[in-house]
Design a protein around this motif. Structure first.
Motif, PDB file in Angstrom:
ATOM      1  N   LEU A 141       0.838  -1.183   0.000  1.00  0.00           N
ATOM      2  CA  LEU A 141       0.000   0.000   0.000  1.00  0.00           C
ATOM      3  C   LEU A 141       0.879   1.240   0.000  1.00  0.00           C
ATOM      4  O   LEU A 141       2.043   1.192   0.381  1.00  0.00           O
ATOM      5  CB  LEU A 141      -0.882   0.015   1.254  1.00  0.00           C
ATOM      6  N   SER A 142       0.320   2.353  -0.437  1.00  0.00           N
ATOM      7  CA  SER A 142       0.991   3.644  -0.436  1.00  0.00           C
ATOM      8  C   SER A 142       2.113   3.721  -1.480  1.00  0.00           C
ATOM      9  O   SER A 142       3.048   4.490  -1.347  1.00  0.00           O
ATOM     10  CB  SER A 142       1.537   3.974   0.965  1.00  0.00           C
ATOM     11  N   THR A 143       1.994   2.913  -2.534  1.00  0.00           N
ATOM     12  CA  THR A 143       2.973   2.900  -3.622  1.00  0.00           C
ATOM     13  C   THR A 143       2.458   3.738  -4.775  1.00  0.00           C
ATOM     14  O   THR A 143       1.308   3.602  -5.189  1.00  0.00           O
ATOM     15  CB  THR A 143       3.225   1.465  -4.117  1.00  0.00           C
ATOM     16  N   LEU A 144       3.320   4.598  -5.302  1.00  0.00           N
ATOM     17  CA  LEU A 144       3.007   5.370  -6.500  1.00  0.00           C
ATOM     18  C   LEU A 144       3.908   4.888  -7.619  1.00  0.00           C
ATOM     19  O   LEU A 144       5.108   4.682  -7.414  1.00  0.00           O
ATOM     20  CB  LEU A 144       3.244   6.868  -6.292  1.00  0.00           C
ATOM     21  N   ILE A 145       3.316   4.702  -8.793  1.00  0.00           N
ATOM     22  CA  ILE A 145       4.117   4.427  -9.984  1.00  0.00           C
ATOM     23  C   ILE A 145       3.754   5.451 -11.042  1.00  0.00           C
ATOM     24  O   ILE A 145       2.643   5.988 -11.048  1.00  0.00           O
ATOM     25  CB  ILE A 145       3.904   2.995 -10.538  1.00  0.00           C
ATOM     26  N   VAL A 146       4.705   5.734 -11.917  1.00  0.00           N
ATOM     27  CA  VAL A 146       4.449   6.552 -13.094  1.00  0.00           C
ATOM     28  C   VAL A 146       4.659   5.646 -14.289  1.00  0.00           C
ATOM     29  O   VAL A 146       5.704   4.990 -14.412  1.00  0.00           O
ATOM     30  CB  VAL A 146       5.385   7.780 -13.157  1.00  0.00           C
ATOM     31  N   VAL A 147       3.647   5.586 -15.142  1.00  0.00           N
ATOM     32  CA  VAL A 147       3.690   4.767 -16.347  1.00  0.00           C
ATOM     33  C   VAL A 147       3.739   5.714 -17.533  1.00  0.00           C
ATOM     34  O   VAL A 147       2.880   6.594 -17.662  1.00  0.00           O
ATOM     35  CB  VAL A 147       2.432   3.872 -16.446  1.00  0.00           C
ATOM     36  N   ASP A 148       4.745   5.554 -18.405  1.00  0.00           N
ATOM     37  CA  ASP A 148       4.814   6.437 -19.568  1.00  0.00           C
ATOM     38  C   ASP A 148       3.816   5.985 -20.636  1.00  0.00           C
ATOM     39  O   ASP A 148       3.136   4.963 -20.484  1.00  0.00           O
ATOM     40  CB  ASP A 148       6.243   6.556 -20.104  1.00  0.00           C
ATOM     41  N   VAL A 153       6.978   1.412 -16.642  1.00  0.00           N
ATOM     42  CA  VAL A 153       6.995   2.073 -15.342  1.00  0.00           C
ATOM     43  C   VAL A 153       8.329   2.801 -15.236  1.00  0.00           C
ATOM     44  O   VAL A 153       9.387   2.189 -15.257  1.00  0.00           O
ATOM     45  CB  VAL A 153       6.824   1.065 -14.182  1.00  0.00           C
ATOM     46  N   THR A 154       8.266   4.124 -15.157  1.00  0.00           N
ATOM     47  CA  THR A 154       9.487   4.931 -15.128  1.00  0.00           C
ATOM     48  C   THR A 154       9.866   5.396 -13.730  1.00  0.00           C
ATOM     49  O   THR A 154      10.966   5.897 -13.522  1.00  0.00           O
ATOM     50  CB  THR A 154       9.334   6.173 -16.031  1.00  0.00           C
ATOM     51  N   PHE A 155       8.930   5.239 -12.784  1.00  0.00           N
ATOM     52  CA  PHE A 155       9.188   5.695 -11.419  1.00  0.00           C
ATOM     53  C   PHE A 155       8.320   4.887 -10.473  1.00  0.00           C
ATOM     54  O   PHE A 155       7.182   4.554 -10.790  1.00  0.00           O
ATOM     55  CB  PHE A 155       8.847   7.185 -11.282  1.00  0.00           C
ATOM     56  N   ARG A 156       8.889   4.585  -9.303  1.00  0.00           N
ATOM     57  CA  ARG A 156       8.176   3.847  -8.263  1.00  0.00           C
ATOM     58  C   ARG A 156       8.677   4.339  -6.917  1.00  0.00           C
ATOM     59  O   ARG A 156       9.874   4.421  -6.685  1.00  0.00           O
ATOM     60  CB  ARG A 156       8.458   2.357  -8.425  1.00  0.00           C
ATOM     61  N   THR A 166       4.958  15.366  -9.828  1.00  0.00           N
ATOM     62  CA  THR A 166       4.953  16.262 -10.991  1.00  0.00           C
ATOM     63  C   THR A 166       6.265  16.163 -11.764  1.00  0.00           C
ATOM     64  O   THR A 166       6.254  16.068 -13.001  1.00  0.00           O
ATOM     65  CB  THR A 166       4.701  17.719 -10.536  1.00  0.00           C
ATOM     66  N   ALA A 167       7.390  16.174 -11.073  1.00  0.00           N
ATOM     67  CA  ALA A 167       8.701  16.073 -11.719  1.00  0.00           C
ATOM     68  C   ALA A 167       8.848  14.758 -12.474  1.00  0.00           C
ATOM     69  O   ALA A 167       9.362  14.715 -13.591  1.00  0.00           O
ATOM     70  CB  ALA A 167       9.824  16.238 -10.691  1.00  0.00           C
ATOM     71  N   GLU A 168       8.395  13.665 -11.859  1.00  0.00           N
ATOM     72  CA  GLU A 168       8.520  12.363 -12.509  1.00  0.00           C
ATOM     73  C   GLU A 168       7.602  12.230 -13.715  1.00  0.00           C
ATOM     74  O   GLU A 168       7.946  11.581 -14.699  1.00  0.00           O
ATOM     75  CB  GLU A 168       8.276  11.227 -11.502  1.00  0.00           C
ATOM     76  N   LEU A 169       6.434  12.850 -13.659  1.00  0.00           N
ATOM     77  CA  LEU A 169       5.549  12.865 -14.829  1.00  0.00           C
ATOM     78  C   LEU A 169       6.186  13.643 -15.970  1.00  0.00           C
ATOM     79  O   LEU A 169       6.082  13.249 -17.140  1.00  0.00           O
ATOM     80  CB  LEU A 169       4.190  13.465 -14.457  1.00  0.00           C
TER      81      LEU A 169
END
Length: 174
Positions: A141-148, A153-156, A166-169
């Motif tokens: 729980l409490s995990t954020l991922i950024v998917v391009d 997945v570019t960030f976790r 915002t920076a990772e997006l």
């Protein structure tokens, strides 16, 4: 043969303690491999009936995995809401999704939670059958991922703040 109440009580207590320990471990764990790919696109239906594609054509997506009962998740969902507002105000091409990992939580409860943390403008979905958490390799729980936009997945991270999201997006193409 029947088991007496006094013999069952320690087993029930032990089972309850184990369940509580697993819940605490899940809330505090971190996932460290950000490079998982999603493969084929998945369509998710939000609690409000909105269809969301992952990956989203031409846009990166910030996806936060939470449960209403997870205290640590409050700040993460709140940060996701702040990042979504900032992205919208800046005209950024990014999507946001909050994914409830507990299929037992109702749409109403999730909606109330999203309103409580000032993130009611972020689409929320229930992870039925753990489809998204398995697909993205999320076990905490409490995990954020950024998917391009290509589905990588570019960030976790666990509980990142709105600036980090915002920076990772932006790094992912927003």
């Amino acid at each position: 043969m029947t088991t007496s109440r006094t013999r069952r009580t320690p087993l029930l207590i032990a089972g309850g303690l184990l369940a509580g320990l697993l819940t605490l471990t899940a809330c505090g764990s971190t996932d460290t491999d950000p490079s998982a790919a999603v493969g084929t696109p998945t369509t998710v239906t939000s609690i409000n009936g909105q269809q969301i594609n992952l990956p989203s054509p031409g846009k990166p997506t910030a996806v936060f995995f939470f449960s209403v009962g997870c205290g640590e998740c409050v700040n993460g969902v709140r940060s996701l809401g702040v990042a979504a507002t900032s992205a919208d105000e800046a005209g950024s091409e990014a999507n946001f999704l909050a994914v409830d990992m507990d299929p037992g939580e109702s749409k109403e409860t999730i909606g109330d939670f999203m309103e409580y943390v000032d993130a009611e403008h972020v689409p929320a979905a229930i992870d039925q059958g753990a489809t998204l958490s398995r697909r993205f390799g999320v076990s905490a729980l409490s995990t954020l991922i950024v998917v391009d936009a290509d589905g990588t997945v570019t960030f976790r991270a666990t509980d990142p703040d709105a600036k980090t999201i915002t920076a990772e997006l932006q790094k992912a193409g927003a």
